[in-house]
Design a protein around this motif. Structure first.
Motif, PDB file in Angstrom:
ATOM      1  N   ASP A 170      41.076  54.537  44.298  1.00  0.00           N
ATOM      2  CA  ASP A 170      40.623  55.791  43.712  1.00  0.00           C
ATOM      3  C   ASP A 170      40.974  55.876  42.231  1.00  0.00           C
ATOM      4  OD1 ASP A 170      39.554  56.629  46.131  1.00  0.00           O
ATOM      5  OD2 ASP A 170      41.376  57.690  46.741  1.00  0.00           O
ATOM      6  N   GLN A 171      42.155  55.407  41.859  1.00  0.00           N
ATOM      7  CA  GLN A 171      42.547  55.413  40.452  1.00  0.00           C
ATOM      8  C   GLN A 171      41.653  54.496  39.629  1.00  0.00           C
ATOM      9  OE1 GLN A 171      46.619  54.244  41.161  1.00  0.00           O
ATOM     10  NE2 GLN A 171      47.399  56.280  40.649  1.00  0.00           N
ATOM     11  N   ALA A 193      38.273  56.184  39.162  1.00  0.00           N
ATOM     12  CA  ALA A 193      38.385  57.296  38.219  1.00  0.00           C
ATOM     13  C   ALA A 193      38.482  56.813  36.776  1.00  0.00           C
ATOM     14  CB  ALA A 193      39.594  58.153  38.566  1.00  0.00           C
ATOM     15  N   SER A 194      38.958  55.589  36.584  1.00  0.00           N
ATOM     16  CA  SER A 194      39.141  55.066  35.223  1.00  0.00           C
ATOM     17  C   SER A 194      37.862  54.494  34.620  1.00  0.00           C
ATOM     18  CB  SER A 194      40.225  53.979  35.225  1.00  0.00           C
ATOM     19  OG  SER A 194      39.731  52.764  35.797  1.00  0.00           O
ATOM     20  N   LYS A 200      34.364  54.125  32.990  1.00  0.00           N
ATOM     21  CA  LYS A 200      33.438  54.843  32.115  1.00  0.00           C
ATOM     22  C   LYS A 200      32.296  53.882  31.781  1.00  0.00           C
ATOM     23  CE  LYS A 200      36.882  57.931  30.067  1.00  0.00           C
ATOM     24  NZ  LYS A 200      37.937  57.578  31.024  1.00  0.00           N
ATOM     25  N   GLU A 240      29.569  53.227  41.579  1.00  0.00           N
ATOM     26  CA  GLU A 240      30.512  53.490  40.505  1.00  0.00           C
ATOM     27  C   GLU A 240      31.780  52.646  40.631  1.00  0.00           C
ATOM     28  OE1 GLU A 240      30.888  56.990  43.495  1.00  0.00           O
ATOM     29  OE2 GLU A 240      29.316  55.733  42.619  1.00  0.00           O
ATOM     30  N   SER A 269      40.552  46.298  35.494  1.00  0.00           N
ATOM     31  CA  SER A 269      40.643  47.599  34.850  1.00  0.00           C
ATOM     32  C   SER A 269      40.946  47.408  33.372  1.00  0.00           C
ATOM     33  CB  SER A 269      41.747  48.449  35.494  1.00  0.00           C
ATOM     34  OG  SER A 269      41.929  49.647  34.755  1.00  0.00           O
TER      35      SER A 269
END
Length: 299
Positions: free
Chosen positions: A25-26, A29-30, A32, A79, A278
């Motif tokens: 989830d992190q 959320a990161s 873009k 996503e 990430s």
């Protein structure tokens, strides 16, 4: 190459803050998303496209083929497959990036055989756009994460496909190396691990059915069966990766070296399964460095 261990690599990110490994989830959320320079289709299905990211230099540009993971499944949210940030970051460091989408398990033609056909077709499609975008097809490497790591190694092994394989192409575009980020190169040996990490799929959806016509479904789907690949490979895993533990990369390095290939496995400190892709995590600095170093060796 000697194995690179976490203690040595930690020196490369001195000064960076150490954080707990990202969970799914992190990581999502990161993300873009970053728009590409161009989206190019290589088939009629919605998933058959690749996004191109270019550096600001004049070219010709070496090319990183980028392949996302997600258990080869279509039901993983799009996503969560967002490698556009990675593509944009790599292109900002001087390489073109071909960010590949492919048919996944759960959509028509997805999994076996479609995803292999798509990875192959998407790479070969580079020939059609090379002149327009000033791409140097003598310098192409493949980078993939998780399930995409398996596909990256497979793409590097295409020259070893037997003529009897449906994926064989006499004029397949050669690649110069592969980086597997928390990927699995030995599907047969790690089938139990894959069943745990990706419980919604069956191995025959990835490698195809066993039958008289295909007595060994791993022969043209598992990179382990196609060694030696004839190009260098790097396996990169986080030391806290619970989905694809570091021993997977270690075992790949052992069998690849034994087969005569150049192979390295790298364990990143304080990193989990998603930190390696990430762009906000310190691990990505090290991943980028390895990708660019492999590319530099193709000159």
């Amino acid at each position: 190459m000697l194995r690179l261990v976490a203690a040595a690599l930690a020196l490369s990110i001195s000064g960076c803050a150490v954080a707990e490994p990202l969970d799914f989830d992190q990581y999502v959320a990161s993300i873009k998303p970053v728009k590409p320079v161009a989206r190019v289709t290589y088939g009629s299905a919605a998933s058959q496209h690749a996004d191109l990211y270019l550096p600001t230099s004049k070219g010709p540009h070496p090319v990183v083929v980028l392949i996302h993971g997600g258990c080869w499944q279509a039901n993983v949210p799009d996503e969560a497959m967002g490698l556009s940030q990675n593509a944009a970051d790599l292109s900002a460091h001087g390489v073109a990036v071909w960010n590949v989408e492919y048919r996944r398990i759960g959509e028509p033609g997805g999994g076996y055989p479609g995803m292999y056909e798509d990875v192959a077709a998407s790479i070969d499609k580079l020939r059609d756009v090379a002149d327009q975008y000033k791409l140097d097809l003598r310098r192409v490497i493949v980078v993939g994460h998780s399930a995409g790591g398996h596909l990256a190694l497979w793409a590097a092994a295409r020259s070893k496909l037997p003529a009897s394989s449906p994926f064989y192409r006499a004029n397949a575009l050669p690649v110069r190396g592969a980086v597997s980020l928390a990927g699995v190169g030995n599907l047969k040996y790690h089938a139990n691990l894959l069943a745990t990490v990706c419980p919604d799929i069956k191995i025959d959806q990835v490698v195809g059915p066993l039958g008289a016509a295909r007595p060994d479904p791993f022969a043209d789907t598992s990179p382990r069966k196609m060694l030696p690949l004839g190009v260098p490979t790097i396996s990169i895993t986080g030391d806290y990766d619970q989905e694809v533990p570091p021993y997977v990369g270690y075992l790949w390095r052992r069998v690849a070296l034994k087969a005569g290939d150049s192979a390295t496995d790298i364990v990143l400190p304080d990193a989990g399964h998603f930190d390696v892709v990430s762009v906000t995590a310190p691990s990505w600095i090290l991943v980028r460095k390895q990708v660019l170093t492999m590319m530099a060796a193709t000159k």
